[in-house]
Design a protein around this motif. Structure first.
Motif, short mmCIF file in Angstrom:
data_model
loop_
_atom_site.label_atom_id
_atom_site.label_comp_id
_atom_site.label_asym_id
_atom_site.label_seq_id
_atom_site.Cartn_x
_atom_site.Cartn_y
_atom_site.Cartn_z
N THR A 93 13.56 13.71 12.75
CA THR A 93 14.31 14.50 11.78
C THR A 93 15.56 15.01 12.49
O THR A 93 15.55 15.24 13.70
CB THR A 93 13.50 15.71 11.27
N CYS A 94 16.63 15.17 11.73
CA CYS A 94 17.90 15.57 12.34
C CYS A 94 17.78 16.93 13.02
O CYS A 94 18.39 17.18 14.06
CB CYS A 94 19.00 15.61 11.28
N ASN A 149 18.89 17.08 2.84
CA ASN A 149 19.09 15.62 2.78
C ASN A 149 20.32 15.12 3.53
O ASN A 149 21.27 14.60 2.94
CB ASN A 149 19.15 15.19 1.29
N CYS A 150 20.30 15.27 4.83
CA CYS A 150 21.41 14.85 5.69
C CYS A 150 21.82 13.40 5.41
O CYS A 150 22.99 13.05 5.42
CB CYS A 150 21.02 14.95 7.16
N LEU A 151 20.80 12.57 5.17
CA LEU A 151 21.08 11.14 5.03
C LEU A 151 21.80 10.79 3.73
O LEU A 151 22.28 9.67 3.57
CB LEU A 151 19.78 10.32 5.14
N SER A 152 21.92 11.77 2.79
CA SER A 152 22.66 11.46 1.56
C SER A 152 24.15 11.23 1.88
O SER A 152 24.81 10.47 1.19
CB SER A 152 22.52 12.58 0.53
N CYS A 153 24.65 11.87 2.92
CA CYS A 153 26.05 11.63 3.33
C CYS A 153 26.11 10.77 4.59
O CYS A 153 26.86 9.81 4.66
CB CYS A 153 26.77 12.95 3.59
N HIS A 154 25.32 11.17 5.60
CA HIS A 154 25.25 10.37 6.84
C HIS A 154 24.20 9.30 6.59
O HIS A 154 23.10 9.36 7.14
CB HIS A 154 24.81 11.24 8.02
N ASN A 155 24.50 8.33 5.72
CA ASN A 155 23.39 7.51 5.24
C ASN A 155 22.91 6.46 6.24
O ASN A 155 21.89 5.84 6.03
CB ASN A 155 23.69 6.92 3.86
N GLN A 214 29.05 8.59 3.27
CA GLN A 214 28.96 8.18 1.87
C GLN A 214 29.08 9.48 1.08
O GLN A 214 28.14 10.26 1.06
CB GLN A 214 27.56 7.56 1.67
N LEU A 215 30.22 9.72 0.46
CA LEU A 215 30.40 11.01 -0.22
C LEU A 215 30.35 10.85 -1.73
O LEU A 215 31.11 10.08 -2.31
CB LEU A 215 31.73 11.66 0.19
#
Ligand code: HEC
Ligand code: HEC
Ligand code: HEC
Ligand code: HEC
Ligand code: HEC
Ligand code: HEC
Ligand code: HEC
Ligand code: HEC
Ligand code: HEC
Ligand code: HEC
Ligand code: HEC
Ligand code: HEC
Length: 258
Positions: free
Chosen positions: A76-77, A91-97, A106-107
């Motif tokens: 986990t981040c 949900n960090c991975l929604s932008c830092h996918n 991904q914005l």
């Protein structure tokens, strides 16, 4: 006899195999160099745009253990990033996918709150100077991180000769209705809405002709100067008592009467 030999050979081979496997598994310390033998994409991504995830951490510092021995080896981040409001986001991975390319973002088109974790100043300007822009998401304009949008991609300029580079003479994106400018602002921009003032001043043969709109209407839109701000009262009190306003003899500043 032939059969026995076959069995023996088979036994010897399997014993050898078992030995090989045992020694392999005893030596089965995975190292960072092994990953690429079976996983091609993550090493390629990290090589291309890994950033600090290439230089400051290794595969195995993030992926501790490996299946089947360790079932969950996805980090986990927050095991490494904590202590800033940015790291409290969901949900960090929604932008830092792609964690192997951490700065390739991904914005979505409707992000505002997450931007404010680093750019409070812009959020404050937008809130303290209400305009339609206040109602827009940051990423409605900044579709990619750090990209600056063109005003003219959404708005028509005020006049035919006006171009994108001119907008900043009078406007700032985060407080677009607060129109401020400096003395060097060319009169043509003002003239695109105040054509009568511009044409009168252009036609005037007095010394006001040489002055720009912005030199008199200083700094802020709708500021109106008094003649006396610049000239004081150059005539005798007697004349001024009889003709209290300058305009009675001189008409207007744009169409000065000598
Ligand atoms: C001999 C081939 C091989 C090597 C070497 C290897 N892996 Fe794997 N890895 C696999 C296979 C096969 C799986 C799928 C296992 C499973 O799903 O049970 C896997 C699964 C993973 C997963 C989990 C993926 C998921 O969806 O949960 C990660 C992470 C991973 N490997 C990272 C690494 C890293 C890091 C290294 C180097 C230190 C490495 N692997 C070395 C074959 C390998
Ligand atoms: C900064 C931490 C970090 C580093 C460094 C890192 N990974 Fe990952 N890796 C992750 C995370 C987080 C995921 C889960 C991604 C997801 O859920 O979309 C992941 C997913 C994976 C997966 C499974 C999904 C896939 O993309 O195939 C593999 C395999 C993998 N990593 C291999 C590696 C290898 C090999 C390296 C080194 C070259 C490496 N990782 C370096 C964090 C890291
Ligand atoms: C094992 C530790 C570790 C994990 C897990 C980890 N990171 Fe990092 N990350 C680092 C380190 C170390 C740096 C460099 C120093 C820093 O910026 O804090 C870094 C830097 C970054 C950067 C800046 C990259 C650059 O080149 O400047 C981003 C973005 C990032 N991490 C996002 C993530 C995200 C998102 C996750 C979860 C998917 C994650 N990290 C998981 C250790 C980790
Ligand atoms: C809404 C989108 C978004 C989300 C969600 C998001 N980030 Fe970021 N993150 C960004 C942007 C944009 C940057 C700035 C990138 C740059 O400077 O190029 C950034 C930068 C970073 C950096 C590098 C700068 C720094 O502060 O060290 C790290 C590390 C990071 N994010 C970690 C995370 C972690 C961990 C999470 C989840 C808790 C997360 N981010 C969630 C958009 C996001
Ligand atoms: C992504 C599109 C977009 C961009 C880029 C953009 N605007 Fe706007 N702006 C709008 C919309 C939509 C409105 C509301 C409708 C309208 O007035 O056209 C608006 C309204 C305005 C208003 C009136 C505000 C109000 O509350 O009445 C001004 C002034 C303005 N914009 C100036 C600018 C300037 C100057 C720039 C560049 C620095 C700019 N805009 C960039 C979309 C945009
Ligand atoms: C209507 C479009 C628009 C919106 C909405 C918008 N910006 Fe901007 N932003 C711009 C433009 C255009 C610039 C370039 C400078 C200027 O024209 O004032 C800019 C500049 C910036 C800069 C560079 C530094 C600076 O202030 O000049 C940052 C950082 C920034 N914006 C962040 C944000 C954040 C965060 C949000 C949301 C809270 C946001 N912006 C909303 C259009 C917009
Ligand atoms: C983790 C912190 C972080 C987050 C979150 C973040 N930024 Fe930034 N941003 C930075 C940094 C640092 C810079 C300056 C370095 C650069 O240009 O990449 C920057 C630069 C910018 C610039 C350009 C400034 C210039 O002078 O040209 C804009 C525009 C911008 N960010 C908008 C946004 C928007 C919109 C968001 C939300 C999607 C956002 N940022 C989220 C850290 C962040
Ligand atoms: C010489 C100063 C000046 C320049 C240059 C300028 N503007 Fe304006 N703009 C104004 C003023 C003053 C207003 C507000 C008029 C009012 O109070 O109604 C305005 C209003 C606006 C509005 C609100 C709607 C409207 O038309 O009244 C938008 C949108 C706008 N400007 C966009 C732009 C764009 C885009 C540029 C660059 C191509 C630009 N402006 C260049 C002074 C300027
Ligand atoms: C986008 C069109 C637009 C631009 C560009 C523009 N103005 Fe205006 N201006 C207006 C509007 C609309 C008004 C208010 C209506 C009115 O009073 O006629 C106004 C009013 C004024 C007033 C009168 C205030 C009062 O109390 O009567 C002055 C002075 C003025 N503007 C000067 C300027 C100067 C100087 C510039 C260039 C720096 C400029 N304007 C650029 C639209 C504009
Ligand atoms: C020498 C100073 C001076 C210059 C140059 C000047 N003005 Fe004026 N302006 C004034 C004064 C003073 C007034 C108040 C009315 C009067 O007494 O003439 C005024 C009034 C105005 C008004 C409101 C009344 C009206 O006439 O509509 C507007 C709008 C205006 N000016 C726009 C402009 C524009 C646009 C320019 C450039 C083309 C400009 N001014 C150049 C001094 C100046
Ligand atoms: C922002 C300052 C400013 C304002 C406001 C202003 N003027 Fe002037 N005016 C000047 C300057 C500068 C000159 C040129 C002086 C010189 O070169 O000797 C000038 C020159 C003049 C002259 C002589 C013109 C010539 O061609 O010889 C008269 C008359 C005059 N102004 C009257 C007025 C009147 C009346 C008003 C108000 C309606 C006014 N001014 C407003 C700055 C201003
Ligand atoms: C009764 C008519 C009258 C009134 C009222 C009047 N003026 Fe004059 N003004 C003149 C005449 C006539 C001249 C040219 C002769 C001279 O230099 O005295 C002149 C000249 C000027 C000059 C040019 C001086 C030079 O040295 O070239 C300025 C500046 C000026 N006036 C400003 C003003 C201001 C400011 C007011 C209001 C406070 C004002 N005037 C009111 C009649 C008037």
């Amino acid at each position: 006899m032939k059969r026995l030999t076959t069995i023996l050979v088979a036994l010897i081979i399997s014993a050898g195999l078992i030995l090989t496997f045992t020694s392999l598994s005893l030596a089965a310390e995975l190292s960072n160099d092994d990953c690429i033998k079976c996983h091609t994409q993550p090493p390629a991504d990290i090589e291309a745009q890994g950033g600090a995830h290439k230089t400051a951490v290794t595969c195995m510092e993030c992926h501790e253990g490996h299946p089947p021995t360790v079932r969950e080896n996805i980090p986990t981040c927050d095991s490494c990033h904590s202590g800033k409001s940015h790291y409290e986001l969901e949900n960090c991975l929604s932008c830092h996918n792609n964690p192997h390319m951490p700065l390739v973002l991904q914005l979505a088109k409707d992000i505002t709150g997450a931007c404010l974790t680093c750019h409070q100043e812009q959020g404050t300007l937008l809130q303290e100077n209400k305009s339609f822009h206040t109602t827009m998401a940051c990423t409605a304009c900044h579709q990619e991180h750090a990209q600056i949008p063109l005003c003219v991609s959404c708005h028509e300029p005020h006049g035919e000769t006006m171009v994108q580079a001119d907008c900043a003479q009078c406007h700032q994106a985060h407080k677009p209705l607060v129109v401020v400018y400096n003395d060097a602002t060319p009169s043509e921009g003002c003239g695109s809405c105040h054509d009568e003032a511009l044409s009168q001043l252009t036609a005037s043969t007095t010394k006001h002709h040489a002055l720009s709109c912005a030199a008199c209407h200083k700094e802020k839109h709708k500021m109106v100067p008094a003649c006396q701000d610049c000239h004081g009262v150059p005539h005798s009190p007697g004349i001024m008592k009889k003709f209290p306003t300058c305009g009675e003899c001189h008409s207007t500043a744009h169409n000065l009467n000598l």
